[in-house]
Design a protein around this motif. Structure first.
Motif, PDB file in Angstrom:
ATOM      1  N   LYS A  24      13.723 -53.119-113.128  1.00 40.11           N
ATOM      2  CA  LYS A  24      13.679 -53.377-111.748  1.00 40.11           C
ATOM      3  C   LYS A  24      15.208 -53.365-110.983  1.00 40.11           C
ATOM      4  CE  LYS A  24       9.139 -55.461-112.361  1.00 40.11           C
ATOM      5  NZ  LYS A  24       8.617 -54.094-112.094  1.00 40.11           N
ATOM      6  N   MET A  25      15.295 -52.620-110.077  1.00 42.05           N
ATOM      7  CA  MET A  25      16.302 -52.878-109.096  1.00 42.05           C
ATOM      8  C   MET A  25      16.079 -53.316-107.890  1.00 42.05           C
ATOM      9  SD  MET A  25      19.196 -49.723-108.263  1.00 42.05           S
ATOM     10  CE  MET A  25      18.000 -48.221-107.983  1.00 42.05           C
ATOM     11  N   LEU A  26      16.608 -54.250-107.493  1.00 41.16           N
ATOM     12  CA  LEU A  26      16.438 -55.185-106.113  1.00 41.16           C
ATOM     13  C   LEU A  26      17.467 -54.764-105.311  1.00 41.16           C
ATOM     14  CD1 LEU A  26      14.903 -57.137-104.440  1.00 41.16           C
ATOM     15  CD2 LEU A  26      16.337 -58.940-105.590  1.00 41.16           C
ATOM     16  N   LYS A  27      17.048 -54.197-104.013  1.00 43.27           N
ATOM     17  CA  LYS A  27      18.003 -53.785-103.311  1.00 43.27           C
ATOM     18  C   LYS A  27      18.289 -54.813-102.140  1.00 43.27           C
ATOM     19  CE  LYS A  27      17.193 -49.634-101.650  1.00 43.27           C
ATOM     20  NZ  LYS A  27      16.792 -48.409-100.894  1.00 43.27           N
ATOM     21  N   GLU A  43      31.449 -47.596-108.652  1.00 43.95           N
ATOM     22  CA  GLU A  43      30.913 -47.773-107.270  1.00 43.95           C
ATOM     23  C   GLU A  43      29.354 -47.252-107.209  1.00 43.95           C
ATOM     24  OE1 GLU A  43      33.312 -44.721-105.403  1.00 43.95           O
ATOM     25  OE2 GLU A  43      35.284 -46.119-105.140  1.00 43.95           O
ATOM     26  N   THR A  44      28.784 -46.817-108.429  1.00 45.59           N
ATOM     27  CA  THR A  44      27.453 -46.485-107.977  1.00 45.59           C
ATOM     28  C   THR A  44      26.706 -46.641-109.251  1.00 45.59           C
ATOM     29  OG1 THR A  44      27.929 -44.016-108.913  1.00 45.59           O
ATOM     30  CG2 THR A  44      28.022 -44.472-106.514  1.00 45.59           C
ATOM     31  N   ILE A  45      25.079 -46.560-109.025  1.00 47.63           N
ATOM     32  CA  ILE A  45      24.375 -46.607-110.223  1.00 47.63           C
ATOM     33  C   ILE A  45      23.513 -45.522-109.895  1.00 47.63           C
ATOM     34  CG2 ILE A  45      22.421 -48.198-110.840  1.00 47.63           C
ATOM     35  CD1 ILE A  45      23.425 -50.445-109.185  1.00 47.63           C
ATOM     36  N   THR A  46      23.421 -44.881-111.507  1.00 51.89           N
ATOM     37  CA  THR A  46      22.536 -43.786-111.619  1.00 51.89           C
ATOM     38  C   THR A  46      21.456 -43.973-112.191  1.00 51.89           C
ATOM     39  OG1 THR A  46      24.700 -42.516-111.824  1.00 51.89           O
ATOM     40  CG2 THR A  46      22.627 -41.397-112.580  1.00 51.89           C
ATOM     41  N   TYR A  47      20.085 -43.607-111.675  1.00 51.73           N
ATOM     42  CA  TYR A  47      18.771 -43.896-112.341  1.00 51.73           C
ATOM     43  C   TYR A  47      17.642 -42.798-112.222  1.00 51.73           C
ATOM     44  CZ  TYR A  47      17.773 -44.476-107.315  1.00 51.73           C
ATOM     45  OH  TYR A  47      17.568 -44.296-106.086  1.00 51.73           O
ATOM     46  N   THR A  57      21.178 -41.664-107.300  1.00 53.29           N
ATOM     47  CA  THR A  57      22.518 -42.443-107.381  1.00 53.29           C
ATOM     48  C   THR A  57      22.339 -43.237-106.065  1.00 53.29           C
ATOM     49  OG1 THR A  57      23.611 -40.754-108.259  1.00 53.29           O
ATOM     50  CG2 THR A  57      25.090 -42.278-107.367  1.00 53.29           C
ATOM     51  N   ILE A  58      22.856 -44.242-106.367  1.00 48.09           N
ATOM     52  CA  ILE A  58      22.917 -45.177-105.315  1.00 48.09           C
ATOM     53  C   ILE A  58      24.238 -46.118-105.173  1.00 48.09           C
ATOM     54  CG2 ILE A  58      21.684 -47.144-106.422  1.00 48.09           C
ATOM     55  CD1 ILE A  58      20.160 -47.685-103.555  1.00 48.09           C
ATOM     56  N   GLY A  59      24.688 -46.363-104.235  1.00 50.01           N
ATOM     57  CA  GLY A  59      25.982 -47.291-104.109  1.00 50.01           C
ATOM     58  C   GLY A  59      25.631 -48.602-104.380  1.00 50.01           C
ATOM     59  N   LYS A  60      26.807 -49.177-105.091  1.00 48.12           N
ATOM     60  CA  LYS A  60      26.381 -50.654-105.665  1.00 48.12           C
ATOM     61  C   LYS A  60      26.400 -51.559-104.502  1.00 48.12           C
ATOM     62  CE  LYS A  60      28.377 -51.831-109.567  1.00 48.12           C
ATOM     63  NZ  LYS A  60      29.358 -52.447-110.355  1.00 48.12           N
ATOM     64  N   PHE A  61      26.964 -51.529-103.252  1.00 46.41           N
ATOM     65  CA  PHE A  61      26.816 -52.413-102.247  1.00 46.41           C
ATOM     66  C   PHE A  61      25.266 -52.544-101.686  1.00 46.41           C
ATOM     67  CE2 PHE A  61      31.325 -51.599-101.920  1.00 46.41           C
ATOM     68  CZ  PHE A  61      31.744 -53.011-102.061  1.00 46.41           C
ATOM     69  N   ALA A  62      24.545 -51.656-101.908  1.00 49.08           N
ATOM     70  CA  ALA A  62      22.983 -51.547-101.589  1.00 49.08           C
ATOM     71  C   ALA A  62      22.277 -52.240-102.605  1.00 49.08           C
ATOM     72  CB  ALA A  62      22.431 -50.227-101.470  1.00 49.08           C
ATOM     73  N   THR A  78      25.841 -56.917-106.348  1.00 50.76           N
ATOM     74  CA  THR A  78      26.725 -57.437-105.368  1.00 50.76           C
ATOM     75  C   THR A  78      25.903 -58.584-104.599  1.00 50.76           C
ATOM     76  OG1 THR A  78      25.776 -55.708-103.865  1.00 50.76           O
ATOM     77  CG2 THR A  78      27.932 -55.094-105.178  1.00 50.76           C
ATOM     78  N   GLU A  79      26.724 -59.243-103.993  1.00 56.04           N
ATOM     79  CA  GLU A  79      26.231 -60.476-102.984  1.00 56.04           C
ATOM     80  C   GLU A  79      25.980 -59.805-101.450  1.00 56.04           C
ATOM     81  OE1 GLU A  79      25.652 -63.856-103.378  1.00 56.04           O
ATOM     82  OE2 GLU A  79      26.019 -63.547-105.617  1.00 56.04           O
ATOM     83  N   LYS A  80      24.760 -60.137-100.910  1.00 48.89           N
ATOM     84  CA  LYS A  80      24.545 -59.594 -99.626  1.00 48.89           C
ATOM     85  C   LYS A  80      25.656 -60.173 -98.593  1.00 48.89           C
ATOM     86  CE  LYS A  80      21.050 -58.653 -96.342  1.00 48.89           C
ATOM     87  NZ  LYS A  80      19.371 -58.590 -96.163  1.00 48.89           N
ATOM     88  N   ILE A  81      26.143 -59.459 -97.689  1.00 47.28           N
ATOM     89  CA  ILE A  81      26.843 -59.773 -96.671  1.00 47.28           C
ATOM     90  C   ILE A  81      26.131 -60.079 -95.632  1.00 47.28           C
ATOM     91  CG2 ILE A  81      28.903 -59.093 -95.317  1.00 47.28           C
ATOM     92  CD1 ILE A  81      29.692 -57.476 -97.850  1.00 47.28           C
ATOM     93  N   VAL A  82      26.146 -61.300 -95.094  1.00 50.32           N
ATOM     94  CA  VAL A  82      25.419 -61.494 -93.852  1.00 50.32           C
ATOM     95  C   VAL A  82      26.355 -61.535 -92.498  1.00 50.32           C
ATOM     96  CG1 VAL A  82      23.969 -63.173 -92.525  1.00 50.32           C
ATOM     97  CG2 VAL A  82      23.628 -62.957 -95.040  1.00 50.32           C
ATOM     98  N   ILE A  83      26.152 -60.832 -91.528  1.00 51.19           N
ATOM     99  CA  ILE A  83      27.066 -60.694 -90.341  1.00 51.19           C
ATOM    100  C   ILE A  83      26.011 -61.281 -88.888  1.00 51.19           C
ATOM    101  CG2 ILE A  83      28.643 -59.278 -88.614  1.00 51.19           C
ATOM    102  CD1 ILE A  83      29.432 -59.374 -91.529  1.00 51.19           C
ATOM    103  N   GLY A  84      26.344 -62.386 -88.706  1.00 44.75           N
ATOM    104  CA  GLY A  84      25.981 -63.058 -87.397  1.00 44.75           C
ATOM    105  C   GLY A  84      26.091 -62.528 -86.072  1.00 44.75           C
ATOM    106  N   ASP A  85      27.533 -62.607 -85.914  1.00 45.58           N
ATOM    107  CA  ASP A  85      28.143 -62.277 -84.821  1.00 45.58           C
ATOM    108  C   ASP A  85      29.445 -61.800 -84.917  1.00 45.58           C
ATOM    109  OD1 ASP A  85      29.536 -64.765 -84.937  1.00 45.58           O
ATOM    110  OD2 ASP A  85      28.276 -65.892 -83.895  1.00 45.58           O
ATOM    111  N   LYS A  86      30.260 -61.714 -83.809  1.00 46.25           N
ATOM    112  CA  LYS A  86      31.752 -61.116 -83.895  1.00 46.25           C
ATOM    113  C   LYS A  86      32.431 -62.237 -84.657  1.00 46.25           C
ATOM    114  CE  LYS A  86      34.637 -58.915 -80.916  1.00 46.25           C
ATOM    115  NZ  LYS A  86      35.251 -58.298 -79.564  1.00 46.25           N
ATOM    116  N   ASP A  87      32.373 -63.560 -84.850  1.00 48.03           N
ATOM    117  CA  ASP A  87      33.054 -64.529 -85.518  1.00 48.03           C
ATOM    118  C   ASP A  87      33.140 -64.251 -87.079  1.00 48.03           C
ATOM    119  OD1 ASP A  87      33.522 -65.716 -82.900  1.00 48.03           O
ATOM    120  OD2 ASP A  87      32.115 -67.152 -82.988  1.00 48.03           O
TER     121      ASP A  87
END
Length: 171
Positions: A24-27, A43-47, A57-62, A78-87
């Motif tokens: 199971k691959m959780l995106k 950099e990638t995962i092959t499945y 193939t999918i990039g590891k950041f996804a 990878t950890e999810k990167i959350v961007i709320g605003d410009k800060d």
């Protein structure tokens, strides 16, 4: 008739067998894929999908994590990167390989540039300012990633830095 029944039985057993050992691959998008993981690269995962021979193939950041069906071992990718605003600009990741963005959604182009002829920047500070500007533009769009397309610095003795990239989002 016996051959048809035996063929159906064999196909059913193969499907059940795959379902029990499917990985199971959780995106990061929240989607879970039942697949067979072939390789986790740098950099990638092959499945493969069940019943298919074509490799995907999918990039590891996804990808957030993989749970291996045969052992139930969980591998955090990878950890999810959350961007709320410009800060949140410091959290934006600059990527340099097109393989890293496979599985992410492409956005618009962003640019970061420092001043031209009259500048009190050193080459290093000009690069830092251009990096900050391009990351701020991406953060303002809510994008956690920039695929760098162009990175020029110190043009003909002028302490200037110009960066150009495309933002990417989780699908």
């Amino acid at each position: 008739m016996k051959k048809l029944i035996l063929s159906l039985l064999a196909a059913t057993l193969m499907t059940v067998s795959f379902a029990q050992t499917a990985d199971k691959m959780l995106k990061h998008s929240g989607e879970t894929l039942d697949v067979k993981i072939l390789k986790v690269g740098e950099e990638t995962i092959t499945y493969k999908y069940p019943g298919e021979d074509a490799e995907q193939t999918i990039g590891k950041f996804a990808v957030a994590k993989i749970t291996y069906g045969s052992s139930n071992r969980v591998e955090n990718i990878t950890e999810k990167i959350v961007i709320g605003d410009k800060d949140d600009w410091e959290n934006v990741q600059i990527l340099t390989s097109a393989a890293q963005v496979v599985g992410l959604r492409k956005g618009e182009e962003v640019k970061g540039k420092t001043s031209g002829f009259i500048s009190y920047n050193s080459a290093g500070s000009a690069d830092k300012k251009a990096t900050k500007r391009i990351k701020q533009d991406a953060a303002d769009l809510g994008a956690p990633f920039i695929l760098m397309l162009s990175d020029k610095a110190d043009n003909f003795g002028i302490k200037q830095s110009m960066k150009k990239g495309v933002v990417y989002y989780y699908k």
